[in-house]
Design an enzyme around this catalytic site. Sequence first.
Site, PDB file in Angstrom:
ATOM      1  CG  ASN A  68       0.113   4.809   2.900  1.00 16.63           C
ATOM      2  OD1 ASN A  68      -0.108   4.664   1.866  1.00 16.63           O
ATOM      3  ND2 ASN A  68       1.668   4.448   4.219  1.00 16.63           N
ATOM      4  CB  CYS A 129      -1.462  -7.790   0.841  1.00 12.18           C
ATOM      5  SG  CYS A 129      -0.042  -6.852  -0.613  1.00 12.18           S
ATOM      6  CG  ASN A 191       4.845  -2.614   5.756  1.00  9.95           C
ATOM      7  OD1 ASN A 191       4.760  -1.337   5.185  1.00  9.95           O
ATOM      8  ND2 ASN A 191       4.397  -3.303   4.668  1.00  9.95           N
TER       9      ASN A 191
END
Length: 300
Positions: A68, A129, A191
């Site tokens: 994704n 991020c 993650n």
Amino acid sequence: MNTKINIAGVEFKNPVMTASGTFGSGMEYSEFVDLNRLGAVVTKGVSNVPWPGNETPRVAEVYGGMLNAIGLQNPGIDVMCKRDLPFLADFDTKVIVNVCGKSISDYVEVVDRLADEKGVHMLEINVSCPNVKEGGIAFGQNPDALFEITKEIKKHARQPIIMKLSPNVTSIAEMAKAAEAAGSDAISLINTITGMKIDIYRRKFAIANKTGGMSGPAIKPVAVRMVYEASHAVKIPVIGMGGISNAEDAIEFIMAGATGVAVGAMNFHNPYATVEVVEGIEKFMKEQGIEDINDIIGCV
């Protein structure tokens, strides 16, 4: 039989949580799952302003999981405080808000906004991020950057903080130590792993972003190894995730050193997965004569 765990002074009825970005803020799954059965609902990442996310296509199925590149699309902190947190307040479960940003000041703005929200029990900080002020490298890929952002957020946060670590690093132990040294109350990992898929018939990338984060059962052995390494490098609690499909997977993470576990990609395949993991852990404990879930944390 005790399934309660404690992370940074916050008590959870059981170790099972949702992985950020796979469960919305609970509203979407509440018709399938009794949220009261979960140890915690971890919300989708929220930023100081609405983010539109990446171009489509943004999701691709791959062997053993999915890619994704949503780009952390979210409506922003104002909507979360007005809509999502009041909804979650009606349930007997802990609430962990995942925070994202493009600069340290972005993160701090959200953390400050959540300081007085009584229904928020912990904050999970997404350091995968890209840091726009440092050329786009993720905060979580450089130990010095991770230390800096953790230390600054800790100055502002009223709730205990969890730094969510990226697996796309040379040494996960080094990153875990940096988060701990800067004052993080816990860490969560892993993650997603960066991956790519190419449509050979269209001769194009399957995802507009070219690369995406891989999640799902195929990454579990990598995640278990990293949780083991991180939990042995620090004294703070670890929340383990990455490819958990069932109770056996969750128990594997716990035995590797995780105090809590989070179910992610499996929610898309089986919306009942989280409660099935809760029930499966309870069944395993009864069968194995385990009176306290804490007795098997890091037992290998």
